[in-house]
Design a protein around this motif. Structure first.
Motif: not given
Length: 260
Positions: A120-131, A137-141, A153-159
């Motif tokens: 599956e292609p990587e997407t920028t909206s996927a969570p950086s922290v799995e659990e 501090e632990n999540n760039a998004e 902003s659309g970035e907020i909606a995507a998050f």
């Protein structure tokens, strides 16, 4: 005299039959090695090799994608062979060597034939922290959206869509406090990121909607004030609920609220 004529006639007949049996294939043509019925049910690779070995130069294959699990047909089994569009022929038939021959064979649909699934292609909206709890501090998004100057902003909606149901924790403040409709015991609380400022507020416009201060906010800590008011600085732990594109409000369900 009759005996001589009969002998000659027999000899002519034998020679004629021998000539027919040994007739050469015309130049530029090739003889089909097997009949159409014989080729059906064979593996298509073997049929292709047989036809090319007989001298045919334009042999193509076509997978039908017609199999489903449980069918008695095997993948690769020939359904029919078309020579110049003709699917019925005998082993003695001859055709031009460059005639188009199509070998049709049974197969599973293309999406079932793949031996390994495509990654599956990587997407920028996927969570950086799995659990666990998502923080700046632990999540760039999360760190990216809290510094935005546009709360629509659309970035907020995507998050919000990608992290729906996840738990956020961040330093925030009470930016507005209003009754929820006509209810005097439930409130809509606007929550900003960082320390309270009356002039500027970056990041999303978080909101606790239709909450009771005592039973829903999960107030914790040693310095809980008697009343909640605009300007209170807090530590928010809340679950991502949804983002409203028409109001640009980022709805959270409070888990705990600690004053700082």
């Amino acid at each position: 005299m009759l005996r001589t004529f009969t002998s000659v006639l027999a000899l002519v007949t034998v020679l004629a039959l021998a000539a027919c049996g040994s007739s050469a294939v015309p130049e530029g043509e090739a003889r089909v090695p097997e009949s159409s019925n014989t080729l059906e049910g064979e593996q298509f690779e073997n049929v292709v090799a047989l036809l090319e070995g007989a001298g045919f130069t334009s042999v193509e294959t076509e997978a039908l994608g017609d199999l489903i699990t449980g069918w008695l047909k095997d993948p690769g089994e020939v359904k029919e062979v078309a020579i110049g569009g003709d699917t019925t022929f005998a082993a003695s038939d001859t055709f031009p060597t460059d005639v188009t021959i199509v070998v049709y064979y049974h197969s599973f649909p293309a999406d079932e034939e793949a031996e390994e699934p495509e990654p599956e292609p990587e997407t920028t909206s996927a969570p950086s922290v799995e659990e666990g709890v998502v923080t700046i501090e632990n999540n760039a998004e999360f760190a990216a959206i809290v510094s935005l100057g546009d709360y629509c902003s659309g970035e907020i909606a995507a998050f919000a869509s990608a992290f729906r149901g996840r738990t956020l924790e961040f330093n925030g403040n009470i930016g507005a406090l209003n009754n929820s409709g006509s209810n005097t015991t439930r409130f809509d609380i606007l929550v900003g990121v960082g320390d309270y400022s009356a002039t500027s507020q970056p990041g999303p416009a978080f909101q606790f909607r239709d909450v009771n201060i005592t039973s829903d906010l999960g107030l914790t800590g040693a310095n809980i004030p008697d009343t909640l008011s605009v300007g209170n600085n807090i530590i928010v732990t809340a679950e991502v609920r949804s983002y409203e594109s028409n109001s640009c409000l980022f709805l959270l369900d409070p888990i705990s609220t600690q004053f700082r």
